[in-house]
Scaffold this motif. Sequence first.
Motif, PDB file in Angstrom:
ATOM      1  N   ARG A   1      -6.025   6.650   1.657  1.00  0.00           N
ATOM      2  CA  ARG A   1      -3.705   7.039   1.041  1.00  0.00           C
ATOM      3  C   ARG A   1      -2.952   6.126   2.342  1.00  0.00           C
ATOM      4  O   ARG A   1      -3.157   6.360   3.060  1.00  0.00           O
TER       5      ARG A   1
ATOM      6  N   ILE B   1      -4.174  -0.286  -4.065  1.00  0.00           N
ATOM      7  CA  ILE B   1      -5.808   0.523  -4.320  1.00  0.00           C
ATOM      8  C   ILE B   1      -6.491   0.421  -3.364  1.00  0.00           C
ATOM      9  O   ILE B   1      -7.365  -0.758  -3.803  1.00  0.00           O
TER      10      ILE B   1
ATOM     11  N   ARG C   1       0.661  -1.079   0.216  1.00  0.00           N
ATOM     12  CA  ARG C   1      -0.039   0.018  -0.190  1.00  0.00           C
ATOM     13  C   ARG C   1       0.669   1.421   0.113  1.00  0.00           C
ATOM     14  O   ARG C   1      -0.124   2.408  -0.433  1.00  0.00           O
TER      15      ARG C   1
ATOM     16  N   TYR D   1      -5.851   7.570  -2.752  1.00  0.00           N
ATOM     17  CA  TYR D   1      -5.760   6.277  -3.771  1.00  0.00           C
ATOM     18  C   TYR D   1      -6.103   7.085  -5.220  1.00  0.00           C
ATOM     19  O   TYR D   1      -5.854   6.594  -6.030  1.00  0.00           O
TER      20      TYR D   1
END
Length: 224
Positions: free
Chosen positions: A210, A191, A171, A223
Amino acid sequence: SFALTSIDNAPANSRESFAKAFAQNADFIAVDVVVSKDGVLMALPSPDIGASTNVGEQNQYANRKTTKQLDGIATNSWFATDFTAAELQSLRLKPPTGSNVVIDANSFRVQSLPQVIAYAKQQNKTFGLYLQTRNPTFHANQNLAMEDKLVAALQQAGYTTQSSAVVVRSREIGHLKTLRDKTKVRLVQIIPGATLAFDGSVQQASADDRPFDQTLAASPVTYA
């Protein structure tokens, strides 16, 4: 084809689930990666091992339950970063909720990433590894940064090029950028929790909009 989760009552990241994936001729097996107290990469779904293993049933580890900030959330549990690799390998992964699978003393033992790699290489075809590095910032804050450890493990296994049978996903943007400077293997930006609109835009329903490293940096990057 990918074997991404638990298979036939065998928990994800277990040797048993990998064996079933190999038998079904999957092309890739998905492996989550965290780091032990002594710096060994382990196949576990989170640094928080309270829900995924039987650690809570082990009286000798009762005093290791603690509260840590896991990506900004105060989490009271047991953490892989407080256990050596040998201690983690004495634990078992829990089968999926509602499973009636029969287990013995050696079922679903926690494995190190080198053990998983070795097991995959023993098979009669090349199986790819789809690795997900879990919570890189958390590990860095525990003085157990993942990048060099992972690159060393990949090099040891001969995974050094874009065509190598491995993909690393995460991530966190900074983590992936650091890896890109150190290895040529394929990298994937995750994402999570998002859907794509018809116009191609990302619709993020979750407050987790995010990567955590971007949250810490007060970055406007989401994202979307």
